[in-house]
Structures are given as structure tokens and as C-alpha cells.
Design an enzyme around this catalytic site. Structure first.
Site, PDB file in Angstrom:
ATOM      1  N   ASN A  10       0.867  -1.169   0.000  1.00 45.79           N
ATOM      2  CA  ASN A  10       0.000   0.000   0.000  1.00 45.79           C
ATOM      3  C   ASN A  10       0.905   1.221   0.000  1.00 45.79           C
ATOM      4  O   ASN A  10       1.473   1.575   1.031  1.00 45.79           O
ATOM      5  CB  ASN A  10      -0.888  -0.049   1.258  1.00 45.79           C
ATOM      6  CG  ASN A  10      -1.717   1.215   1.424  1.00 45.79           C
ATOM      7  OD1 ASN A  10      -1.796   2.048   0.525  1.00 45.79           O
ATOM      8  ND2 ASN A  10      -2.330   1.355   2.592  1.00 45.79           N
ATOM      9  N   LYS A  12       0.117   4.219  -0.305  1.00 40.12           N
ATOM     10  CA  LYS A  12      -0.547   5.399   0.283  1.00 40.12           C
ATOM     11  C   LYS A  12      -0.295   6.618  -0.613  1.00 40.12           C
ATOM     12  O   LYS A  12      -0.227   6.479  -1.824  1.00 40.12           O
ATOM     13  CB  LYS A  12      -0.061   5.614   1.730  1.00 40.12           C
ATOM     14  CG  LYS A  12      -0.206   4.342   2.566  1.00 40.12           C
ATOM     15  CD  LYS A  12      -0.003   4.559   4.036  1.00 40.12           C
ATOM     16  CE  LYS A  12      -0.164   3.228   4.771  1.00 40.12           C
ATOM     17  NZ  LYS A  12      -0.069   3.354   6.214  1.00 40.12           N
ATOM     18  N   HIS A  96      -9.542   1.432   4.611  1.00 41.40           N
ATOM     19  CA  HIS A  96      -8.284   1.561   5.347  1.00 41.40           C
ATOM     20  C   HIS A  96      -8.503   2.487   6.554  1.00 41.40           C
ATOM     21  O   HIS A  96      -9.270   3.452   6.469  1.00 41.40           O
ATOM     22  CB  HIS A  96      -7.190   2.114   4.437  1.00 41.40           C
ATOM     23  CG  HIS A  96      -5.844   2.047   5.075  1.00 41.40           C
ATOM     24  ND1 HIS A  96      -5.419   2.994   5.976  1.00 41.40           N
ATOM     25  CD2 HIS A  96      -4.853   1.133   4.994  1.00 41.40           C
ATOM     26  CE1 HIS A  96      -4.213   2.656   6.408  1.00 41.40           C
ATOM     27  NE2 HIS A  96      -3.846   1.535   5.827  1.00 41.40           N
ATOM     28  N   GLU A  98      -6.835   4.797   7.762  1.00 39.86           N
ATOM     29  CA  GLU A  98      -6.578   6.223   7.524  1.00 39.86           C
ATOM     30  C   GLU A  98      -7.802   6.886   6.895  1.00 39.86           C
ATOM     31  O   GLU A  98      -8.128   8.034   7.202  1.00 39.86           O
ATOM     32  CB  GLU A  98      -5.326   6.387   6.645  1.00 39.86           C
ATOM     33  CG  GLU A  98      -4.062   6.125   7.458  1.00 39.86           C
ATOM     34  CD  GLU A  98      -2.910   5.518   6.688  1.00 39.86           C
ATOM     35  OE1 GLU A  98      -2.908   5.543   5.441  1.00 39.86           O
ATOM     36  OE2 GLU A  98      -1.987   4.999   7.358  1.00 39.86           O
ATOM     37  N   GLU A 168      -5.600  -4.775  10.557  1.00 35.18           N
ATOM     38  CA  GLU A 168      -4.535  -3.800  10.778  1.00 35.18           C
ATOM     39  C   GLU A 168      -4.803  -3.033  12.071  1.00 35.18           C
ATOM     40  O   GLU A 168      -5.584  -2.071  12.071  1.00 35.18           O
ATOM     41  CB  GLU A 168      -4.475  -2.798   9.624  1.00 35.18           C
ATOM     42  CG  GLU A 168      -4.185  -3.422   8.279  1.00 35.18           C
ATOM     43  CD  GLU A 168      -3.601  -2.407   7.314  1.00 35.18           C
ATOM     44  OE1 GLU A 168      -2.478  -2.626   6.852  1.00 35.18           O
ATOM     45  OE2 GLU A 168      -4.247  -1.387   7.049  1.00 35.18           O
ATOM     46  N   GLY A 174       2.443   2.274  10.752  1.00 39.05           N
ATOM     47  CA  GLY A 174       3.406   3.350  10.572  1.00 39.05           C
ATOM     48  C   GLY A 174       4.114   3.747  11.854  1.00 39.05           C
ATOM     49  O   GLY A 174       4.789   4.775  11.909  1.00 39.05           O
ATOM     50  N   SER A 214       3.264  -2.120  10.353  1.00 36.32           N
ATOM     51  CA  SER A 214       4.716  -2.206  10.533  1.00 36.32           C
ATOM     52  C   SER A 214       5.295  -3.582  10.200  1.00 36.32           C
ATOM     53  O   SER A 214       6.192  -4.061  10.899  1.00 36.32           O
ATOM     54  CB  SER A 214       5.115  -1.781  11.948  1.00 36.32           C
ATOM     55  OG  SER A 214       4.724  -0.431  12.178  1.00 36.32           O
TER      56      SER A 214
HETATM   57  P1  PGA Z   1       2.760   0.281   7.651  1.00 33.83           P
HETATM   58  O1  PGA Z   1       1.296   0.500   7.001  1.00 33.83           O
HETATM   59  O2  PGA Z   1       3.292  -1.006   7.089  1.00 33.83           O
HETATM   60  O3  PGA Z   1       3.557   1.484   7.225  1.00 33.83           O
HETATM   61  O4  PGA Z   1       2.552   0.204   9.126  1.00 33.83           O
HETATM   62  C1  PGA Z   1       0.417  -0.565   6.805  1.00 33.83           C
HETATM   63  C2  PGA Z   1      -0.884  -0.082   6.247  1.00 33.83           C
HETATM   64  O5  PGA Z   1      -1.360   0.982   6.664  1.00 33.83           O
HETATM   65  O6  PGA Z   1      -1.480  -0.728   5.362  1.00 33.83           O
END
Ligand code: PGA
Length: 251
Positions: A10, A12, A96, A98, A168, A174, A214
Site C-alpha cells: 500500500n 498510500k 483503510h 486512515e 490492521e 506506521g 509495521s
Molecule cells: P505500515 O502500514 O506497514 O507502514 O505500518 C500498513 C498499512 O497501513 O497498510
């Protein structure tokens, strides 16, 4: 029942045209056809076609990060399933955290997007996950159950097996904090049990559940080794060819 591992990157809101093409090329060059591991990259929508051209003929599939659940029309700024398909997408990430947190996306909206994705022949990756506050107050299962039931509302049993779920935990996204393999497996097993109640056990056994938050080369193997973890949704580490390929190779 063996489920094909699915590793999705992803991106983003990252990359530019040239860098994204380079990243996709690096991944495509490193990944061969593998019957047990499937690889997807999800660039920003403005770069889908360009990245799709780079991936053409490779073993890597293209995915989008969102869609708008309507046919063509007056929806300024939005992109629908037919456009994503036309741009070469096979997958689409939905709900997601976010988007839930920043854009206020609700389970009801996600369920509409899910229906639109399936009607448009896209494979949806539906994200669920609790915040740190939810976890610390013992609400992980309640929150995940509400999101799962709400986001999958109206989903036909016949189509459910083709849907991918991404667990997640928001606190692990992140942040460099990964759920331990045990913590992740516990929620994945819970999700599979719920899917069994919502559909059938057979369907639940076929559905793939990715872990995200992560995921890095050094924790991927242990996470992917858990019985109910069928892949990874990778953010930060999917922006570096070597890291993403190392995660794929751990699958
Ligand atoms: P990350 O993000 O691997 O940077 O923690 C995962 C995601 O949001 O899909």
C-alpha cells in the site's frame, strides 16, 4: 485447506511518476510466478495506468487504494470500479483505517464500496482494526466485530470467499510497533470464527486474512508463519524494493 498467501504493498500518498515506475519495475523484476504467493502493489490512483504498464506481463498485480461506489456521473474528484478495471486493477483496498479516521469513512459506506468492487470484478481487500485505546480498554474484539459485520453487510455467501480481509491494528500502522505474532494470530483466529458465523465454516476457511501494521523483513516470517495469517498489507516497507521483496520471500 491451503490459502494462497497475498502480499500487498500500500503505497498510500507516496511516490511520483518516475519513482513509482522504478519501484514497480524493481518489484516486477524480482518476483516470479509463484503458486503459493501472490503479490499486489497499490499506487496512488493518478499513477495506476503508468504502474500498470510497468507491471504488464509480470507476476505482480495492480491494486487501487479506494473507489467511489457509483456508475459514471457527477461525482467530482472520484474514481469508480469500472475506471480502476480499465486502468488494469485487479484489487482494491477498502476501508483503510486512515480513510476511516481522516475522511470519516463508515462501515455502511465501505459495504457499498464492497458491493461496487465485486460488481466491477475487483477483488476487495477490506481493512479492519482497533485503536490503542480500544485495545487497552479490552474492546478489540467488539470493535473488529462491528467493523467486520458492518463492512461486509449484504455480502453474498457465494462471493465471500473471494474477499480478502486485512487486520490492521491502528496502533501498529506506521509506528514501528508490530503486533506480536501471538497477538495478531489471536485476532485473525477470532475474525475467521466470525466469518464462519457470518457465512459458513467452509467459506471462512477459504477467505484470506492479511495482517498489516509495521510489517518489515525482520518480522514478516514469524507473522506469516501463524496458521490464520494469510499475507501482509505493507505500507512503509513496500516503498523499498529490497524490503518489499524480502517480505514477499518470507511468505
Ligand atoms: P505500515 O502500514 O506497514 O507502514 O505500518 C500498513 C498499512 O497501513 O497498510
Amino acid at each position: 485447506m491451503s490459502r494462497r498467501t497475498i502480499i500487498a504493498g500500500n503505497w498510500k500518498m507516496n511516490t511520483r511518476a518516475a519513482g513509482g515506475a522504478q519501484l514497480a519495475q524493481g518489484i516486477a523484476d524480482a518476483v516470479g510466478e509463484n503458486p503459493t504467493v501472490e503479490v499486489v502493489v497499490c499506487p496512488p490512483s493518478v499513477y495506476l495506468s503508468r504502474v500498470g504498464d510497468v507491471l504488464a506481463g509480470s507476476a505482480v498485480s495492480l491494486g487501487a487504494q479506494n473507489l467511489y461506489p457509483a456508475a459514471d456521473g457527477a461525482y467530482t474528484g472520484e474514481v469508480n470500479a469500472a475506471m480502476l478495471c480499465d486502468s488494469g486493477c485487479r484489487y482494491v483496498i477498502l476501508g483503510h483505517s486512515e480513510r476511516r479516521a481522516i475522511l470519516g469513512e463508515t462501515d455502511a459506506q465501505i459495504s457499498e464500496k464492497l458491493a461496487a468492487a465485486l460488481a466491477g470484478n475487483l477483488v476487495p481487500i477490506v481493512c479492519v482494526g482497533e485503536t490503542l485505546q480500544d485495545r487497552e480498554s479490552g474492546k478489540t474484539e467488539t470493535v473488529v466485530e462491528t467493523q467486520l459485520r458492518g463492512s461486509l453487510e449484504g455480502l453474498d455467501e457465494a462471493r465471500a470467499s473471494g474477499v480478502v480481509i486485512a487486520y490492521e491494528p491502528v496502533w501498529a500502522i506506521g509506528t514501528g510497533k508490530t503486533a506480536s505474532p501471538e497477538q495478531a494470530e489471536e485476532v485473525h483466529a477470532f475474525i475467521r470464527k466470525l466469518l464462519g458465523e457470518m457465512f459458513t465454516n467452509d467459506v471462512a476457511q477459504q477467505m484470506r486474512i492479511q495482517y498489516g501494521g509495521s510489517v518489515k523483513p525482520d518480522n514478516a516470517k514469524e507473522l506469516l508463519g501463524q496458521p490464520n495469517i494469510d499475507g501482509a498489507l505493507v505500507g512503509g516497507a513496500s516503498l523499498k524494493v529490497d524490503d518489499f521483496v524480502a517480505i514477499i520471500n518470507a511468505g
